[in-house]
Each structure stands twice: as structure tokens, then as C-alpha cells.
Design a protein around this motif. Structure first.
Motif, short mmCIF file in Angstrom:
data_model
loop_
_atom_site.label_atom_id
_atom_site.label_comp_id
_atom_site.label_asym_id
_atom_site.label_seq_id
_atom_site.Cartn_x
_atom_site.Cartn_y
_atom_site.Cartn_z
N GLN A 249 0.83 -1.21 0.00
CA GLN A 249 0.00 0.00 0.00
C GLN A 249 0.87 1.26 0.00
O GLN A 249 0.37 2.37 0.01
CB GLN A 249 -0.92 0.02 1.22
CG GLN A 249 -1.88 -1.16 1.28
CD GLN A 249 -3.29 -0.76 0.92
OE1 GLN A 249 -3.53 0.03 0.01
NE2 GLN A 249 -4.26 -1.32 1.61
N ASP B 10 -0.77 8.56 6.07
CA ASP B 10 -0.23 9.76 5.43
C ASP B 10 0.28 10.69 6.54
O ASP B 10 -0.45 10.97 7.50
CB ASP B 10 -1.33 10.45 4.63
CG ASP B 10 -0.81 11.68 3.91
OD1 ASP B 10 -0.50 11.57 2.73
OD2 ASP B 10 -0.71 12.75 4.54
N PRO C 5 3.52 11.68 0.29
CA PRO C 5 2.19 11.28 0.75
C PRO C 5 1.97 9.78 0.71
O PRO C 5 2.61 9.06 -0.07
CB PRO C 5 1.25 12.00 -0.22
CG PRO C 5 2.06 12.27 -1.44
CD PRO C 5 3.48 12.42 -0.97
N GLY C 6 1.07 9.32 1.55
CA GLY C 6 0.69 7.91 1.59
C GLY C 6 -0.83 7.77 1.61
O GLY C 6 -1.54 8.76 1.79
N ILE C 7 -1.32 6.57 1.45
CA ILE C 7 -2.77 6.33 1.55
C ILE C 7 -3.16 6.52 3.01
O ILE C 7 -2.66 5.81 3.88
CB ILE C 7 -3.11 4.88 1.15
CG1 ILE C 7 -2.57 4.52 -0.24
CG2 ILE C 7 -4.62 4.62 1.25
CD1 ILE C 7 -3.30 5.13 -1.38
N THR C 8 -4.05 7.46 3.28
CA THR C 8 -4.50 7.66 4.65
C THR C 8 -5.64 6.68 4.98
O THR C 8 -6.28 6.14 4.06
CB THR C 8 -4.91 9.13 4.88
OG1 THR C 8 -5.20 9.32 6.27
CG2 THR C 8 -6.12 9.52 4.05
N THR D 93 -9.22 6.86 3.12
CA THR D 93 -9.43 6.29 1.78
C THR D 93 -9.04 4.80 1.75
O THR D 93 -9.66 4.03 1.01
CB THR D 93 -8.66 7.07 0.70
OG1 THR D 93 -7.26 7.09 1.03
CG2 THR D 93 -9.15 8.51 0.63
#
Lengths: 248, 248
Positions: free
Chosen positions: B16, B82, B108-111, B114
Motif C-alpha cells: 500500500q 499519510d 504522501p501515503g494512503i491515509t 481512503t
């Protein structure tokens, strides 16, 4: 059983895609999406079958995805950003009711809110509201009510679709609402073309944002009273520096 | 010039993570973070220097990152999800004022909002508000005001930190606020351990959510009046099916 994957490419695709999204695109023989997003991935996978439809044919695009899956192959439907934020994830489940034998899986991506935040610095950090200024699917009165509620309750606010040719003054109208609750010098920011060629950003006070024209490829951030400009970045401090012990 | 990268690992790290985050972890000789997140990446990169601090030592952790960077090497500070959403991105800019020669970049990362939405189906889709129920850094009265505002204005609501040992009844209190504005059978959902071992989710009506205990590794979603359960998934339709032409 075949699967329709709805894959968020992140802002601008490429390296902002997750490792999982990349693996799924590699594994699916059919990739389908809005023309612009297909163009973002076509070069990487010349051997795939590509299908696309223009905008405003979202239902047809979902049907195409299932029709390809019914033939016994996995399909990746690609979206910019995250498919679950103003994207196609909801519609695929609705259209999927007619194709109960096909599995659906949503592969999340970096949405513009967090992708753009990373470019600006750290504007979100606290509770935040994401609001689209497009009144294509939501009445403007309802959008205004949400702008008002979010401004009043102290959310950081992130605006999607802040403008289009037909809605040139919507950002100005939104700023007028924010100015009822926030100081004219409240730190705001916007990012254009997040993660793509021509990525630019600007940090500016709310009263100047009101007078600024942005296009539809821009994401806008409205700070709170605590948001500040720090070495050219937009930062909403979370409060770790004045952290108190959690109450027993 | 050295750089401190603040890298969002996404929920549960691994696949991810974005391709870009992975490349930065590979390139940085020093990786630093809260113990739990360091453990998520340590096995992958046995040759790196790892530094960690326990929780509630966030300022110290940022200082450690800059002190390593001052030695002339790039440093990756890792966060779950994130870094810009209830994470370390803001603090790194604050602490960074004392290290003007070090560059800062947020990856940024998948928070969880989402990432968890993708597990549940498509709950967000429309305007949404992200609210943390932790009163460690925000007074509870302000959290209540935001819950109230978001519920009243029809946002889909995503709750972070819905519970802890000391705040066992906070989700119940939040549900009582939602029940003032939304029907008891409003479709809600939660996801535990997003993207990690033991990932589970449940879709349930608001009145049942009120009676349900969730832990701190859970993200909670409150639907709107339009949210529905579709083949075991939580879906907030966006309205493409009843789409009207944009007003001229």
C-alpha cells in the motif's frame, strides 16, 4: 471468477501509484478508463487492451468493464487520485448489481487532498472537510451549507473542482462565506497539476485567494486561525509542542 | 544539502506504499520513526540504520531526524498512513526552523480514510469530513461542535481514533450527536487493522454502531441518508445515474 479492479492512480500516476496498484495493472489484460487517464498508463503497458470513453459516459464505462470481465478476464478501471473520492468506486457497485458473478475490488490511491497537502507542506494535520465546488451532481445551496458549516466549526477545508468555465466565480463565492468566519489574512494555498508536469503551488491570504483565478486542475486549501506560513510552506500545527497528558 | 523525507507508509505499509515512498526508503541510509512503524519496514532493509522513539516523544523524534541529516545523509522519517493527516508533517516543519540548512519533503501515503473506504466499498464519494475523537490535542467541546456541524450539513463522516481505554464511550457520545440529524438505520461501517493482518470490517446501522465497542486501530464511517448497503458493501451513490447537464 473474474474481477473488476477500480484502481486509483494517485495524482499524476507514475511513482505516486501504490505498489499494489502497479501490480494489478501489470496483471490485468484489459485497462479501461477516461481517455486522459488511459493516456497516462498506455505507454507503460503497450501490450494491453485499452478501452476508454469520454467524460459524462460513466455508466457506459462501468458496463464496458463488466462486459470485458464476463469474457473471463480481469479488468482494471483506472481513475486519477483515489476512486473512492468523487470517483467511480460507487458507480461500479451500482452497475455491478447486474453482474453478480463478477467480483469488485477497490485499490486506493493518493487523493488530491493529501497529495496536494504534501506539496504545500502540512495544511491538513487537524480535522478537515473535503468539499467539491462542482454543482453538476450537488445543488449549489447544499454546497454553500457545507462551506458554511465547515468554516464555522473550524475545519481545515480542501476544495475539489474549484472552478470551470461555467463556474468562474464559485471560488470567489466560497471565499465570501469563509470570510464571514475567518480573518482576511488566514493562510490559504493551492496546488495546480499535483504530481504532473507543470506542478505549481502558491500560499496566499484568504482575501487574495478571493481575487485569484484558478482552473479545474487545482486543489485549494483554506487554513484555520492556527495555520501559518513557515519557510514558504503552509503548516497547520497539530499542537504536539503544547501537548498535555491525556485526561485520566 | 541533506533532506529529511517524511514518508507515509499507507495503511499497513508493504504494497500500500507508493512506488515513490519505496524508492526513498531504498535511497535513505537512515530510517526513523515510532517503534511500531519501524518494525513494519526493518525486515525489508536490514542494512539501514534504524532509530526510533516511543509515543509522546514526537518533538524528540523530529530533532533526531535533523541531527542525522546534519551529518550529511538523507533521512526517512516513516509514518503510518499519510504523514499530513494527524501525522508528523506539521511538527517536522516546526522543528525544522532550527535547521534551515536541511531540506524537508513530504511523501504522501494512503491515509486510513481512503484505505478503509476501499475495504468497505465506496462510502465517501461525496463531500466528507475527517474528525479525530482523540481529545489529547483538541478539547472535547470543539470535537463535539465539529461532529454536530458535519452531521447537520450532510457530510459523510470518517472518524479517526474512535476509542481508547480512557475514552471508551466517545464513539457512543458521537453517535448520539449523529442520531440528532440522521435516521437510526443510517448505514455506517468500520474497518479494523486496514491493510494489516487481521483486517476486518463491518457494515451496520447507526443505532447498532452506537452499542458497538471498537478499538483504537479502527476507522469508522458514518453514511448520509443516501448511503446504502449493496451486496455487503457500504456505498454512497454519487448520482451519476441521475446526472443532469451542467447549467449553462
Amino acid at each position: 471468477m473474474s474481477t473488476v479492479y477500480v484502481v486509483g492512480l494517485g495524482p499524476g500516476a507514475g511513482e505516486q501509484m501504490t505498489v499494489r496498484a502497479e501490480k494489478i495493472l501489470e496483471a490485468c489484460p484489459v485497462i479501461l478508463g477516461y481517455t486522459v487517464y488511459i493516456d497516462l498508463v498506455r505507454e507503460q503497458y503497450p501490450e494491453k487492451k485499452f478501452l476508454s470513453t469520454p467524460m459524462k459516459q460513466e455508466v457506459k464505462r462501468c458496463q464496458m468493464a463488466f462486459e470485458e470481465a464476463v469474457k473471463g478476464q480481469d479488468v482494471a478501471m483506472v481513475c486519477s487520485g483515489d476512486a473512492g473520492v468523487y470517483g467511480m468506486a460507487g458507480l461500479i457497485y451500482e452497475v455491478g448489481r447486474e453482474y453478480p458473478e463478477i467480483k469488485i475490488e477497490i485499490i486506493p490511491g493518493i487523493t488530491a487532498a493529501t497529495g496536494g497537502a504534501a506539496v504545500l507542506g502540512a495544511p491538513l494535520m487537524h480535522d478537515f472537510a473535503v468539499i467539491s465546488l462542482s454543482d453538476l451532481l450537488t445543488p449549489w445551496e447544499q454546497i454553500e451549507e457545507r462551506l458554511e458549516a465547515a468554516a464555522k466549526a473550524g475545519f481545515v477545508i480542501c476544495l475539489y473542482n474549484p472552478s470551470s468555465k461555467k463556474r468562474a466565480d464559485y471560488l470567489q463565492k466560497a471565499c465570501d462565506i469563509f470570510l464571514k468566519y475567518r480573518r482576511p489574512d488566514t493562510i490559504c494555498g493551492f496546488v495546480k497539476n499535483i504530481g504532473r508536469e507543470g506542478e505549481t503551488y502558491q500560499i496566499l491570504p484568504l482575501e487574495i485567494l478571493r481575487e485569484t483565478a484558478v482552473d479545474m486542475f487545482t486543489t485549494v486549501y483554506i487554513g484555520t486561525e492556527k495555520t501559518m506560513e513557515l519557510n514558504g510552506k503552509m503548516v497547520t500545527p497539530r499542537g504536539y509542542r503544547e501537548m498535555k497528558k491525556e485526561k485520566a
